[in-house]
Design an enzyme around this catalytic site. Structure first.
Site, mmCIF file in Angstrom:
data_model
loop_
_atom_site.group_PDB
_atom_site.id
_atom_site.type_symbol
_atom_site.label_atom_id
_atom_site.label_comp_id
_atom_site.label_asym_id
_atom_site.label_seq_id
_atom_site.Cartn_x
_atom_site.Cartn_y
_atom_site.Cartn_z
ATOM 1 N N LYS A 1 0.839 -1.208 0.000
ATOM 2 C CA LYS A 1 0.000 0.000 0.000
ATOM 3 C C LYS A 1 0.870 1.252 0.000
ATOM 4 O O LYS A 1 0.630 2.193 -0.755
ATOM 5 C CB LYS A 1 -0.939 -0.014 1.217
ATOM 6 C CG LYS A 1 -2.069 -1.018 1.060
ATOM 7 C CD LYS A 1 -2.829 -1.280 2.357
ATOM 8 C CE LYS A 1 -3.858 -2.397 2.119
ATOM 9 N NZ LYS A 1 -4.538 -2.829 3.343
ATOM 10 N N GLN B 1 -4.508 -1.577 9.555
ATOM 11 C CA GLN B 1 -4.426 -2.899 8.915
ATOM 12 C C GLN B 1 -5.044 -3.957 9.835
ATOM 13 O O GLN B 1 -4.637 -4.100 10.982
ATOM 14 C CB GLN B 1 -2.958 -3.229 8.603
ATOM 15 C CG GLN B 1 -2.772 -4.512 7.834
ATOM 16 C CD GLN B 1 -3.392 -4.452 6.429
ATOM 17 O OE1 GLN B 1 -3.214 -3.494 5.700
ATOM 18 N NE2 GLN B 1 -4.133 -5.478 6.063
ATOM 19 N N ASP C 1 -11.003 3.093 4.348
ATOM 20 C CA ASP C 1 -11.461 1.706 4.207
ATOM 21 C C ASP C 1 -12.990 1.642 4.132
ATOM 22 O O ASP C 1 -13.552 0.616 3.753
ATOM 23 C CB ASP C 1 -10.988 0.876 5.419
ATOM 24 C CG ASP C 1 -9.803 -0.009 5.076
ATOM 25 O OD1 ASP C 1 -9.582 -0.287 3.882
ATOM 26 O OD2 ASP C 1 -9.093 -0.428 6.025
#
Ligand code: NAD
Length: 286
Positions: free
Chosen positions: A53, A97, A120
Site C-alpha cells: 500500500k 491494517q 477503508d
C-alpha cells in the site's frame, strides 16, 4: 473459454487516473494527498499488505506514512495514535491494517477514526451511508469488484447476483453496491441451503468465502460472470501458493467472464484505496 478480467491492467488504469488527480490537487491547491497506515504487530501477511500500500501510494505521487506499533500495544495507545492522525490536517486518509492482535477491539478502533478520513469505509457512519445509497467512502474490495463487473456489464440493472460470504468488509458492502445498481441480490453463506443451485442460477457470482477452490463447475451457470475475491495461502509441495475461492480450471470453460487469482481483485483493492484517499483529500479541501 471465459473472458479474463485482468485486475493488473485495470488497476493500472485506475492508478493513472489517481496520479492525474494527485497532480491536480498539488498544482491547484498545494495539497499532497497523504495516507497514514497503522500496523500493529508482526503478522507477515499484514506486513506485505502494508508495504504494498505504501509503495503504490508513493508511485502515484501521494505521501504515505506507516505507523508500526508493538503487538502488545494497548487499546488506549492505539486510539491515541488515531486521535493524533484525526487532528493532523496533513493526513487525509487513515487505514488500520486488520486483523489486530486479539486483545484489541477492532470495532473500537474503527469507530475512533474520523469518518472523513476512513478510506477503508468501515466506520459505522460510512457503513450506514452505503446502506442508504449515499456513500462517499466505499470499502475498497467491493468497489474494485464493481469496476471489474462494469467491464463486462456496463448496465447491471436486473442481473441476478449471488454474493458468497457475508462479512462486513466484503460480502455485505458488495451486496449493497450491487443492489444500488439494480441487481437482484442474494447473499449466500455457510448456512445457505442448496447453495450450489442458488449460485448456478446467477448471472454474476462474487466469491468471498475464504475457502480455497470452494466454487467449482457445479456452482456456475453457462455464461455467468465470476469475481473471485478469495485469497487463500495454501502449501503445495512445500511451497506457499495463493489460491482463490474459485476452482479456475473447472469454472473458466463454463463462465462468460472470470477474474484470476492472483492478478484479479487484489490489485483493484489497492487502487481503490488510493482512489478513496484522493476523494477524502478533495473533500477536506473546504
Ligand atoms: P470472512 O472469513 O470474514 O467471511 C467469510 C464469509 O464466507 C462468511 O460470511 C461465511 O459465512 C462465508 N463462508 C465460509 N465458508 C463458506 C462456505 N463453505 N460456503 C458458503 N459461505 C461460506 O472473510 P472475508 O474477510 O470476507 O474475506 C473473504 C476472502 O476474501 C478471504 O479469502 C480473504 O483473504 C479475501 N479477501 C481478499 C481481498 C482482496 O483484496 N482480494 C480483500 C479482502 C478479503
Amino acid at each position: 473459454m471465459a473472458q479474463l478480467i485482468d485486475g493488473k491492467q485495470l488497476s493500472a488504469q485506475v492508478l493513472r487516473e489517481v496520479a492525474a488527480e494527485v497532480e491536480l490537487l498539488s498544482a491547484e491547491h498545494d495539497v499532497v494527498p497523504t495516507l497514514a497506515v497503522v500496523l500493529v504487530g508482526e503478522d507477515p501477511a499484514s506486513q506485505v499488505y502494508v508495504r504494498n500500500k505504501v509503495k503504490r501510494a508513493e508511485e502515484v505521487g501521494m505521501r504515505s506514512i506507516a505507523h508500526r506499533l508493538d503487538a502488545e500495544c494497548t487499546q488506549d495507545a492505539l486510539n491515541e495514535l488515531i486521535g493524533v492522525l484525526n487532528d493532523d490536517s496533513q493526513v487525509h486518509g487513515i487505514l488500520v491494517q486488520l486483523p489486530l492482535p486479539s486483545h484489541l477491539n477492532e470495532d473500537d478502533v474503527i469507530a475512533a477514526i474520523d469518518p472523513a478520513k476512513d478510506v477503508d469505509g468501515f466506520h459505522p457512519l460510512n457503513v450506514g451511508a452505503l446502506a442508504s445509497g449515499r456513500a462517499s467512502l466505499v470499502p475498497c474490495t467491493p468497489q474494485g469488484c464493481m469496476i471489474m463487473l462494469r467491464q463486462v456489464h456496463p448496465d447491471l440493472s436486473g442481473k441476478n447476483a449471488v454474493v458468497v460470504g457475508r462479512s462486513n468488509i466484503v460480502g455485505k458492502p458488495m451486496a449493497a453496491l450491487l443492489l444500488q445498481e439494480n441487481c437482484t441480490v442474494t447473499i449466500a453463506h455457510s448456512r445457505t441451503k442448496n447453495i450450489e443451485s442458488v449460485s448456478r442460477n446467477a448471472d454474476i457470482v462474487v466469491a468471498a468465502a475464504g475457502r480455497a477452490k470452494l466454487i467449482n463447475a457445479d456452482w456456475i451457470g453457462p455464461g455467468a460472470t465470476v469475481i473471485d475475491v478469495g485469497i487463500n495461502a495454501i502449501s503445495v509441495d512445500g511451497k506457499r501458493k495463493l489460491m482463490g475461492d474459485v476452482d479456475f480450471e473447472s469454472v473458466a470453460p463454463i463462465a462468460g467472464a472470470i477474474t484470476p487469482v492472483p492478478g484479479g481483485v487484489g490489485p483493484m483493492t489497492i487502487a481503490c484505496l488510493l482512489l478513496n484517499t484522493t476523494r477524502a483529500a478533495k473533500r477536506q479541501l473546504a
